[in-house]
Write an enzyme that holds these catalytic residues in place. Structure first.
Site, mmCIF file in Angstrom:
data_model
loop_
_atom_site.group_PDB
_atom_site.id
_atom_site.type_symbol
_atom_site.label_atom_id
_atom_site.label_comp_id
_atom_site.label_asym_id
_atom_site.label_seq_id
_atom_site.Cartn_x
_atom_site.Cartn_y
_atom_site.Cartn_z
ATOM 1 N N SER A 8 50.160 5.712 -2.580
ATOM 2 C CA SER A 8 49.497 6.227 -4.015
ATOM 3 C C SER A 8 49.690 5.642 -5.271
ATOM 4 O O SER A 8 48.734 5.792 -6.209
ATOM 5 C CB SER A 8 50.152 7.662 -4.118
ATOM 6 O OG SER A 8 50.184 8.596 -2.841
ATOM 7 N N THR B 273 64.063 -0.920 -11.173
ATOM 8 C CA THR B 273 64.801 -1.882 -10.455
ATOM 9 C C THR B 273 64.297 -1.949 -9.223
ATOM 10 O O THR B 273 63.866 -0.852 -8.433
ATOM 11 C CB THR B 273 66.429 -1.412 -10.382
ATOM 12 O OG1 THR B 273 66.982 -1.544 -11.883
ATOM 13 C CG2 THR B 273 67.141 -2.466 -9.631
ATOM 14 N N CYS C 21 48.400 15.853 3.389
ATOM 15 C CA CYS C 21 48.489 16.340 2.188
ATOM 16 C C CYS C 21 47.836 17.481 1.834
ATOM 17 O O CYS C 21 48.065 18.288 0.672
ATOM 18 C CB CYS C 21 47.956 15.232 1.014
ATOM 19 S SG CYS C 21 48.444 13.567 1.746
HETATM 20 C C1 LIG Z 1 49.203 7.664 3.317
HETATM 21 C C2 LIG Z 1 47.776 7.226 2.661
HETATM 22 C C3 LIG Z 1 48.167 7.110 1.215
HETATM 23 C C4 LIG Z 1 49.416 7.575 0.412
HETATM 24 O O1 LIG Z 1 50.269 6.643 0.832
HETATM 25 P P1 LIG Z 1 51.803 7.061 0.245
HETATM 26 O O2 LIG Z 1 52.650 5.975 0.628
HETATM 27 O O3 LIG Z 1 52.185 7.964 1.125
HETATM 28 O O4 LIG Z 1 51.798 7.292 -1.133
HETATM 29 C C5 LIG Z 1 46.899 6.565 0.589
HETATM 30 N N1 LIG Z 1 45.919 6.428 1.154
HETATM 31 C C6 LIG Z 1 45.718 6.583 2.523
HETATM 32 C C7 LIG Z 1 44.437 6.206 3.092
HETATM 33 C C8 LIG Z 1 46.783 6.956 3.085
HETATM 34 O O5 LIG Z 1 46.839 7.083 4.728
#
Ligand SMILES: *Cc1c(COP(=O)(O)O)cnc(C)c1O
Length: 396
Positions: free
Chosen positions: A72, A238, A325
């Site tokens: 994200s 950090t 999500c």
């Molecule tokens: C899981 C996912 C994200 C988000 O990644 P996180 O590390 O959970 O923030 C973004 N894009 C895709 C396609 C994902 O499958």
């Protein structure tokens, strides 16, 4: 029987990932910005991980690797950077697709409110966008094209290399959310013609809360987080060293075993596809061939995906109806709607995402239980009754 079939939501950390994580807490706990030897040892480990990941991604230099808190954050930073520097040159148009992850879509919606113009490409019924669509959408004021490598809900793989070539030719920045692709299918930032790429460790048996933004040399980045000078001044805070070292180790391990893992997963996935296709009025979502090895997504007419998930859970099968999500909201998946599926059909979706740890017995269990549960839910569904009596037309 217990079957974890939700690896597209997250994966279990591998033994190597866990071991390296714990060792790092013991041996590399210093702050890499400290000048004393404990700090410098941590710094050395950090830079070694950066170089290893750069080489695994096919990057020119470790300086192109920025550690972030995951997919994200990487998506947000890539898109906001391109928007900021694009706007400085009067470019306020961004091209993307209607079935991106919300980390991309919601960032684009915010930029739209700030005056950017967003073109979201339609996705073909097979879950794939074409380089030609991208070519036609690019304008003189386009600041960025962002297209996901592999879709998280249906697993389809996009023609990233060709899209990248179109962007290069047009002189437009290209970002790809490769969170579902890295360590599952071959990804190489140079051969794929990408300027920026996002990845996240917890989607390939690494720890949560750590990822990478690859930014090709010369790509200007803005900061989401201000503070110290970590990550070449582009991402303060950090460094999460145990997670970063664990991510580098598991990436190396997963890439080394990627072909054999795929060879083990593919026959199981195909068994799932064939078995579930035999359920009447069902549909495999997304192209059968151009997909990541482990992900399968089906719609079953006349049922609610949520009820299906709850009943499968009782039978030990952990799956998802779309992305983690959006589960919990009652809106149908934006991905399935983007494929052109009607609301009624999109509501009855099931995503099964298996891994190299999934056994043939577990596939048997899924193939025994899912048809039973679908039949049970249809039996008690007024919608199904209407479909069967002809009061409503079948859509599948
Ligand atoms: C899981 C996912 C994200 C988000 O990644 P996180 O590390 O959970 O923030 C973004 N894009 C895709 C396609 C994902 O499958």
């Amino acid at each position: 029987m217990f079957v974890y079939a939700d690896n597209a939501a997250t994966t279990k950390m591998s033994a190597t990932a866990q071991k390296v994580f714990i060792e790092a807490m013991e041996r590399a706990w210093g702050n890499p910005s400290s000048l004393h030897s404990t700090g410098q040892q941590a710094k050395e480990a950090l830079e070694e991980a950066r170089a290893r990941i750069a080489s695994l991604l096919g990057a020119d230099s470790p300086r192109e690797i920025y550690f972030t808190s995951g997919g994200s954050e990487s998506d947000n930073q890539a898109i906001c950077s391109a928007a900021f520097y694009g706007a400085k040159k009067g470019k306020r148009h961004i091209v993307s697709t209607a079935f991106e992850h919300h980390a991309v879509l919601h960032t684009l919606m915010r930029l739209e409110k700030e005056g950017f113009e967003i073109t979201l490409l339609d996705v073909h019924e097979n879950g794939i966008v074409t380089a030609q669509q991208v070519r036609e959408a690019i304008r003189p004021d386009t600041a960025l094209v962002t297209v996901m490598y592999a879709n998280n809900e249906i697993g389809t793989v996009q023609p990233i290399r060709e899209i990248g070539a179109v962007c290069r030719e047009a002189g437009v920045l290209f970002h790809t959310d490769a969170v579902q692709a890295v360590c599952h299918i071959p990804v190489n930032v140079k051969e794929d013609n990408v300027d920026m790429l996002s990845l996240s460790a917890h989607k390939f048996h690494g720890p949560k809360g750590v990822g990478v933004l690859y930014a090709k040399r010369g790509t200007l980045l803005t900061n989401l987080i201000e503070g110290g000078a970590q990550e070449r001044g582009k991402r303060a805070g950090t460094e999460n060293l145990p997670a970063i070292l664990s991510m580098a180790a598991v990436m190396e391990e997963e890439l080394g075993g990627m072909d054999s893992a795929a060879a083990a997963i593919l026959p199981k996935r195909d068994r799932l596809i064939d078995g579930l296709s035999a359920i009447p009025h069902s549909r495999l979502n997304g192209d059968r061939v151009s997909r990541v090895p482990g992900t399968v997504n089906f719609c079953f007419e006349g049922i609610e995906g949520e009820s299906l998930l709850l009943m499968l859970d009782e039978e030990g099968i952990q799956a998802s109806s779309g992305s983690a999500c959006t589960s919990g909201s009652l809106d149908p998946s934006h991905v399935l709607l983007a494929l052109g599926l009607p609301h009624e059909v999109a509501h009855g979706s099931l995503r099964l995402s298996i891994s190299e740890d999934t056994t043939d017995e577990q596939i048997d269990h899924i193939l025994r239980v899912v048809p039973e549960v679908v039949a049970f839910l249809r039996n008690i569904s007024p919608v199904w009754e209407a479909l069967e009596t002809g009061a409503r037309p079948h859509l599948l």
